[in-house]
Design an enzyme around this catalytic site. Structure first.
Site, short mmCIF file in Angstrom:
data_model
loop_
_atom_site.label_atom_id
_atom_site.label_comp_id
_atom_site.label_asym_id
_atom_site.label_seq_id
_atom_site.Cartn_x
_atom_site.Cartn_y
_atom_site.Cartn_z
N GLY A 87 34.74 36.79 44.64
CA GLY A 87 33.49 37.52 44.68
C GLY A 87 32.63 37.16 45.88
O GLY A 87 32.69 37.83 46.88
N SER A 160 36.38 27.55 38.11
CA SER A 160 36.53 28.26 39.38
C SER A 160 35.87 27.39 40.38
O SER A 160 36.37 26.73 40.92
CB SER A 160 35.86 29.50 39.54
OG SER A 160 35.95 30.41 40.48
N TYR A 161 35.01 34.21 45.68
CA TYR A 161 35.37 33.58 46.59
C TYR A 161 36.77 33.05 46.57
O TYR A 161 37.13 32.93 47.62
CB TYR A 161 34.34 32.78 47.07
CG TYR A 161 34.08 32.98 48.48
CD1 TYR A 161 34.58 33.95 49.30
CD2 TYR A 161 33.32 31.95 48.94
CE1 TYR A 161 34.30 33.91 50.56
CE2 TYR A 161 33.06 31.94 50.20
CZ TYR A 161 33.57 32.91 50.97
OH TYR A 161 33.33 32.80 52.17
N ASP A 357 45.70 46.71 51.45
CA ASP A 357 44.32 46.23 51.35
C ASP A 357 43.72 46.14 52.74
O ASP A 357 44.26 45.45 53.60
CB ASP A 357 44.31 44.86 50.67
CG ASP A 357 42.93 44.22 50.64
OD1 ASP A 357 41.93 44.96 50.68
OD2 ASP A 357 42.86 42.97 50.58
N HIS A 409 44.44 45.29 47.03
CA HIS A 409 43.84 43.96 46.94
C HIS A 409 44.24 43.22 45.66
O HIS A 409 44.45 42.02 45.67
CB HIS A 409 42.32 44.11 47.00
CG HIS A 409 41.58 42.84 47.22
ND1 HIS A 409 41.45 42.26 48.47
CD2 HIS A 409 40.92 42.02 46.36
CE1 HIS A 409 40.74 41.14 48.36
NE2 HIS A 409 40.42 40.99 47.09
#
Length: 448
Positions: A87, A160, A161, A357, A409
């Site tokens: 993100g 967890s 970009y 992508d 992607h």
């Protein structure tokens, strides 16, 4: 496994995984997080757990997790794989688990589920983490600082970009395991897909991809090369941003994350956001799976089944969080030093790329890997799936690069069968299979 705090999820974008091996043990705490059944769920032969793990009790912050145990192998002996979307500020549950590689796909009605025919829990226990700040507040308040070190520390408490924090988390796990004979996390390696690795090479490769795939004019390509001096300056100049705007206009209303597939006509097109002057994931892949996830995860009965939103927050679940995105303060220019460290340590590293992508394209990935100057073990070759070229592979000393032909992607969304095959080979640490003899294969498939 459990803990209680915070609302539902927020972290995302495609890509990517860190692999561990571990045996599962159902404690009383984990049992409380067992998912009896999700609304509209088909019958399954595996167990699932979800809930919160508190990482900062004083601030009211927790990490939401969803564990889907292996269904095609004994859960106790199957690898445990942590999947993180990027993100920054998007949801591993909303993307990875729901439209890429999870056990289910959300149906267009937004109220029921169907089986994913190529789920990654066929061969591994899949753990999805998602980071959500502040639990009881009337608005989704971000943490005081959204940085990679903070995120990594919280992950080490239990998460967890993606192209950045997967290698960083891997580095932390590796360094914490040094000197321990039997570490709790038996870390084996990591895999990232269509991930930003090194800013300079990423810009060079992205501009080249746009031009070679006919998305921008010769003039704009030349101006991007001359104006955007990312090797000199970390942030794009006003002139560079102006040319990036022209490039976006020339590309038109395509899905930049999958340039050959149609866009979703059921929702308005989202304007792509720019971080450091490059297009970045605004809302994920758009035809139209995110809409279904947004509807499904806001159903009260779904949140109850997932043990989510236990504090009853008044705002809805979203696939990507604007506050986390807007307050993100840390974006290192390169992950190459971490790659070098972990390659030297013998950590298994795979990089894969869907070649349709245009946001984090294959050319950018190849330039970044080239900067590592690794010796080649097996030169570029095609790998096959069901008699067709599934993509290409090159094996370097310490790193394997795999491409997936025609995928965007989110590789497991666009090419689910090939994505699962890639994942299986990664777990076995076996390069994608070479054709025995391309001429022989041609002769057996084409009549004389």
């Amino acid at each position: 496994m459990a803990g209680r705090a915070a609302p539902a999820a927020i972290l995302a974008l495609c890509f990517y995984a860190a692999s561990f091996t571990a045996a599962t043990a159902v404690t009383a705490e984990a049992e409380a997080d067992r998912i009896a059944s999700l609304p509209g769920q088909p019958t399954v032969n595996f167990s699932m757990y979800s809930g919160y793990v508190t990482v900062d009790a004083a601030a009211g912050r927790a990490l939401f997790y969803w564990l889907i145990e292996a269904g095609g192998a004994p859960a106790e002996s199957a690898p445990l794989v942590l999947w993180l979307n990027g993100g920054p500020g998007c949801s591993s549950v909303g993307y990875g688990a729901s439209e890429e590689l999870g056990a289910f796909r959300i149906n267009p009605d937004g109220r029921s589920l169907s089986r994913n025919p190529y789920p990654w829990n066929k061969v591994a226990n899949m753990l999805f983490w998602t980071r959500r700040p502040a639990s009881g507040t009337p608005t989704p308040t971000p943490p005081p600082i959204c940085t990679l070190p903070v995120t990594t520390r919280q992950l080490m408490i239990r998460e967890s970009y993606a192209g950045h924090y997967v290698p960083q988390l891997s580095q932390v796990v590796y360094e914490n395991n040094k000197g321990i004979e039997n570490p709790i996390l038996n870390f084996k390696g990591f895999m990232v897909g269509n991930a930003v690795i090194d800013d300079y090479h990423d810009y060079v490769g992205t501009f080249e991809y746009w031009w070679t795939h006919g998305l921008i004019s010769d003039e704009t390509y030349e101006k991007l090369q001359l104006t955007c001096e990312f090797e000199v300056s970390e942030h794009p100049s006003k002139a560079c941003n102006n040319i990036l705007d022209v490039a976006e206009s020339e590309q038109g209303s395509i899905d930049a994350y999958s340039i050959y597939t149609p866009t979703c006509k059921k929702t308005s097109l989202h304007k792509r956001r720019l971080i450091k002057g490059r297009p970045w994931l605004p809302r994920g892949y758009d035809p139209c799976t995110e809409n279904y996830a947004t509807k499904y995860y806001n159903l009260p009965e779904v949140q109850k089944a997932l043990h989510a939103n236990v504090t009853g927050i008044p705002y809805p679940w979203v696939a990507c969080s604007d506050p986390v995105y807007d307050y993100w303060k840390d974006s290192p220019k390169s992950m190459l030093p971490i790659y070098r460290e972990l390659i030297a340590a013998g950590i298994r590293i795979w990089v894969f790329s869907g070649d349709a992508d245009s946001v984090v394209p294959l050319t950018a990935t190849r330039y970044s890997i080239g900067a590592l100057s690794l010796p080649t073990v097996s030169n570029w070759y095609p790998w096959y799936d069901d008699g067709e070229v599934g993509g290409w592979c090159q094996v370097y000393k310490g790193l394997t690069l795999v491409t997936i032909r025609g995928a965007g992607h989110e590789v497991p969304l666009h090419r689910p069968r090939q994505g699962l095959k890639l994942f299986q080979n990664f777990l076995r640490d076996e390069p994608m299979p070479k054709p025995v003899d391309s001429i022989q294969m041609f002769q057996t498939t084409v009549p004389a």
